[in-house]
Design a protein around this motif. Structure first.
Motif, short mmCIF file in Angstrom:
data_model
loop_
_atom_site.label_atom_id
_atom_site.label_comp_id
_atom_site.label_asym_id
_atom_site.label_seq_id
_atom_site.Cartn_x
_atom_site.Cartn_y
_atom_site.Cartn_z
N SER A 76 6.17 -8.30 -18.60
CA SER A 76 4.86 -7.99 -19.19
C SER A 76 3.69 -8.61 -18.43
O SER A 76 2.59 -8.06 -18.41
N HIS A 77 3.90 -9.79 -17.81
CA HIS A 77 2.79 -10.50 -17.17
C HIS A 77 3.24 -11.16 -15.87
O HIS A 77 4.39 -11.60 -15.75
N PHE A 78 2.33 -11.22 -14.93
CA PHE A 78 2.53 -11.99 -13.72
C PHE A 78 1.38 -13.00 -13.61
O PHE A 78 0.47 -12.99 -14.45
N LEU A 119 0.81 -1.22 0.00
CA LEU A 119 0.00 0.00 0.00
C LEU A 119 0.84 1.27 0.00
O LEU A 119 0.43 2.30 -0.52
N ASP A 120 2.03 1.18 0.59
CA ASP A 120 2.89 2.37 0.66
C ASP A 120 3.84 2.49 -0.52
O ASP A 120 4.75 3.30 -0.52
N CYS A 121 3.63 1.64 -1.52
CA CYS A 121 4.54 1.63 -2.68
C CYS A 121 3.86 2.26 -3.89
O CYS A 121 2.81 1.78 -4.35
N ALA A 122 4.44 3.32 -4.40
CA ALA A 122 3.88 3.99 -5.58
C ALA A 122 4.18 3.17 -6.83
O ALA A 122 5.23 2.54 -6.93
N PHE A 123 3.25 3.18 -7.76
CA PHE A 123 3.44 2.43 -9.00
C PHE A 123 3.97 3.35 -10.09
O PHE A 123 3.37 4.39 -10.39
N ASP A 124 5.10 2.97 -10.65
CA ASP A 124 5.70 3.71 -11.76
C ASP A 124 5.65 2.79 -12.97
O ASP A 124 6.29 1.74 -12.99
N ARG A 125 4.89 3.17 -13.98
CA ARG A 125 4.69 2.27 -15.12
C ARG A 125 5.97 1.95 -15.87
O ARG A 125 6.05 0.95 -16.58
N SER A 126 7.00 2.79 -15.71
CA SER A 126 8.27 2.53 -16.41
C SER A 126 9.12 1.47 -15.71
O SER A 126 10.05 0.93 -16.30
N GLN A 127 8.81 1.15 -14.45
CA GLN A 127 9.68 0.24 -13.70
C GLN A 127 9.58 -1.21 -14.17
O GLN A 127 10.40 -2.03 -13.82
N LYS A 128 8.58 -1.51 -14.98
CA LYS A 128 8.46 -2.88 -15.49
C LYS A 128 9.39 -3.14 -16.68
O LYS A 128 9.50 -4.27 -17.14
N PHE A 129 10.06 -2.10 -17.18
CA PHE A 129 10.99 -2.27 -18.29
C PHE A 129 12.39 -2.60 -17.75
O PHE A 129 12.83 -2.01 -16.77
N PHE A 130 13.05 -3.51 -18.43
CA PHE A 130 14.34 -4.01 -17.96
C PHE A 130 15.38 -2.90 -17.88
O PHE A 130 16.30 -2.95 -17.08
#
Length: 353
Positions: A161-163, A114-125
């Motif tokens: 890309s997927h979990f 809950l305390d972790c912000a989501f950054d859409r770029s962090q899923k890229f290697f």
């Protein structure tokens, strides 16, 4: 005979992609050695529990072991593919819109703290926070999928890309596929009777270095490894299980297993001297932890296939002989600590000593 396109057959663009993929894979290797082995060891220490070191005999091909599940051992399954997976594979590999690594999907799964912000770029290697993001997702059941981003038209960019990826290809079909390729059957796994089909399934597990009764995550790993042989690109499967206490890696090169191993001071001195390394340098660059008087290092066994686990040169059908080994130990090494830059793996033959 290879199932992937060798470098010499690739276009210059795809050769560059192959090089980039292998560099990223090296980086992933280093991260997972720490996560699977060192971090697991520390989990045991934090609970004041003795770490269950893997015995040498467990690294021998075809060794039968009674697995014990250890809660403190980090577990995971990762599929890292050189290209993008075509949509027609969704019948057996579950990578849908519902399990893409989007903010909405991850929040719905209650995976993200809950305390972790989501950054859409962090899923890229290529993101500085990629491994932080991966570490959040690794404890999730089933597999993580890293592939070339289908949206990257002009350059090769890799993305987690997927979990929650599931491998839904039946074990019997995977074993049948392997047996056809190795020419032990012509088409159907039951064409020579139930006993022959059972033996083929046992040899399928041996081919990938697993006991027949291996747990679900490891079984999913070898089924995925066999399934992705139908693609002309490289795929690497990483699996860590609570029973094996190892990092198993399956790639176009075959199978390897990395474990934690204890060494006495005398052994450390001998290994350092035989490799022309000072005692202090060895301790600094190879020893990952101390256990009372013993030094703990990362040991890796690399396996090769015997002739019985390779397609016959004449391409003719042959009879399966279950007593013949399909795997042999090819290399044994002490690995430097993860992220150590200038020190190489050191040969150390100990499995049969």
């Amino acid at each position: 005979m290879t199932f992937w396109s060798v470098r010499e057959s690739l276009s210059m663009a795809n050769r560059l992609r192959r090089s980039y993929y292998e560099l990223l894979r090296d980086d992933l290797d280093q991260f997972l050695l720490k996560y699977a082995l060192i971090d697991s060891y520390n989990n045991f220490l934090n609970k004041n529990a003795a770490y269950p070191f893997v015995e040498k005999r467990e690294l021998k091909p075809r060794t039968r072991i009674n697995d014990i599940e250890y809660e403190s051992q980090n577990t995971f399954l990762i599929i890292f593919i050189e290209d993008s997976i075509p949509a027609n594979h969704k019948k057996y590999i579950r990578f849908y819109d519902i399990n893409k690594t989007t903010k909405d999907n991850i929040i719905k799964s209650k995976t993200l703290p809950l305390d972790c912000a989501f950054d859409r770029s962090q899923k890229f290697f290529d993101s500085a926070r990629f491994f932080d993001f991966m570490q959040i997702l690794l404890p999730v059941d089933y597999a993580l999928l890293i592939q070339r981003d289908p949206a990257s038209k002009t350059n090769d960019r890799y993305v987690l890309s997927h979990f929650h990826v599931r491998i839904d290809w039946p074990v019997v079909e995977a074993a049948e596929n392997l047996a056809v390729n190795l020419r032990y059957i012509s088409k159907d796994i039951y064409e020579k009777g139930d006993k022959y089909a059972e033996d083929i399934q046992k040899k399928f597990f041996e081919y990938y270095g697993l006991p027949v009764m291996a747990g679900g995550r490891r079984t999913a790993a070898i089924v995925a490894a066999q399934y992705f042989k139908r693609n002309p690109c490289i795929t690497t499967i990483y699996v860590g299980s609570s029973g094996s206490r190892s990092l198993t890696r399956i790639s176009e090169r075959g199978v390897s297993k990395a474990i934690l191993m204890k060494f006495t001071e005398d052994e450390i001195n001998q290994i350092a001297a035989s490799n022309y390394i000072s005692y202090n340098s060895f301790k600094k660059h190879y020893v990952v932890a101390k256990d009372k008087k013993d030094n703990i290092c990362i040991f890796q066994a690399i396996y090769t296939f015997t002739d019985h686990a390779r397609p016959p040169d004449d391409g003719k059908l042959r009879e399966l002989r279950p007593d013949l080994y399909w795997q042999a130990v090819e290399g044994q090494f002490i690995l430097p600590k993860p992220r150590v830059w200038k020190y190489p793996p050191l040969p150390y033959n100990t499995i049969y000593s």
